[in-house]
Enzyme design. Sequence first.
Site: not given
Length: 301
Positions: A18-20
């Site tokens: 996950v980045d966000t």
Amino acid sequence: MAPQLLSSSNFKSLFDSVDTFLFDCDGVIWKGETLIDGVSQTLDLIRSKGKNVVFVTNNSVKSRRQYAEKFRSLGVTSITQDEIFSSSFAAAMYLKVNNFPKDKKVYVIGGEGVLEELQIAGFTGLGGPEDGEKKAQWKSNSLFEHDKSVGAVVVGLDPNINYYKLQYGTLCVRENPGCLFIATNRDAVGHMTDLQEWPGAGCMVAAMCGSTEREPIVVGKPSTFMMDFLLQKFGTETSRMCMVGDRLDTDILFGQNAGCKTLLVLTGVTSESNLLDKGNKIEPDYYTSTVSDIIKLMESP
């Protein structure tokens, strides 16, 4: 696949993918005016690992600016309004992207947040809190007057909803040619205070559905309308996002509709028994007791 309890064995794979992180607010970050324990430290820790933190709330009572102020008042000082996506903002943006005529007005059954976002977007709003004390009276040979230039009615959470507002909105939708009926969201209940759930915007929307015999355009979760703005801002794939929420039918369904990973927390309206009930059809990828569990899992060997 059945939802997995978040644990040391599966947390790293989720976090690394996950980045966000998208967070709901009511029941996840706070309850009423009380910050949920460990939230501020959790957000700081997630950010320190290079992740984006965004807030996506269906509560339309406040504008993005007002939500940023609420974060600061609760001691979370690192949040800017550009990281907040509220259904009040979504309602204004829906009108903007669909080229709503600037000479048309918008009648609001809802709070100051909707009116402020409409003004920022360049639209003229009517109603809202100032109509909270007005009364509609049945009088023989008398018409209830409404503005014929209203081209949209926006209905959101309104603690001061009354018969006057319902009549005004109903007349606009039924009698003004082409008038739009927009709902910020259809949440049945929400944690408006720290100790209780209260009726949500879905109650106000249902009243208007009954009187107009129309279904609204819903701009809040689980509609993915706000996702377009999130993608523009962060430029990341939805598969690299994780929606963290407390409601199955809005937060988790929103994440699933958009192609995000999903994490349910049990600090809000959904209990573990609700989640695991055989009749439940909406299942998150993961669930955990509270947002701050992330700290423990991140620190575990």
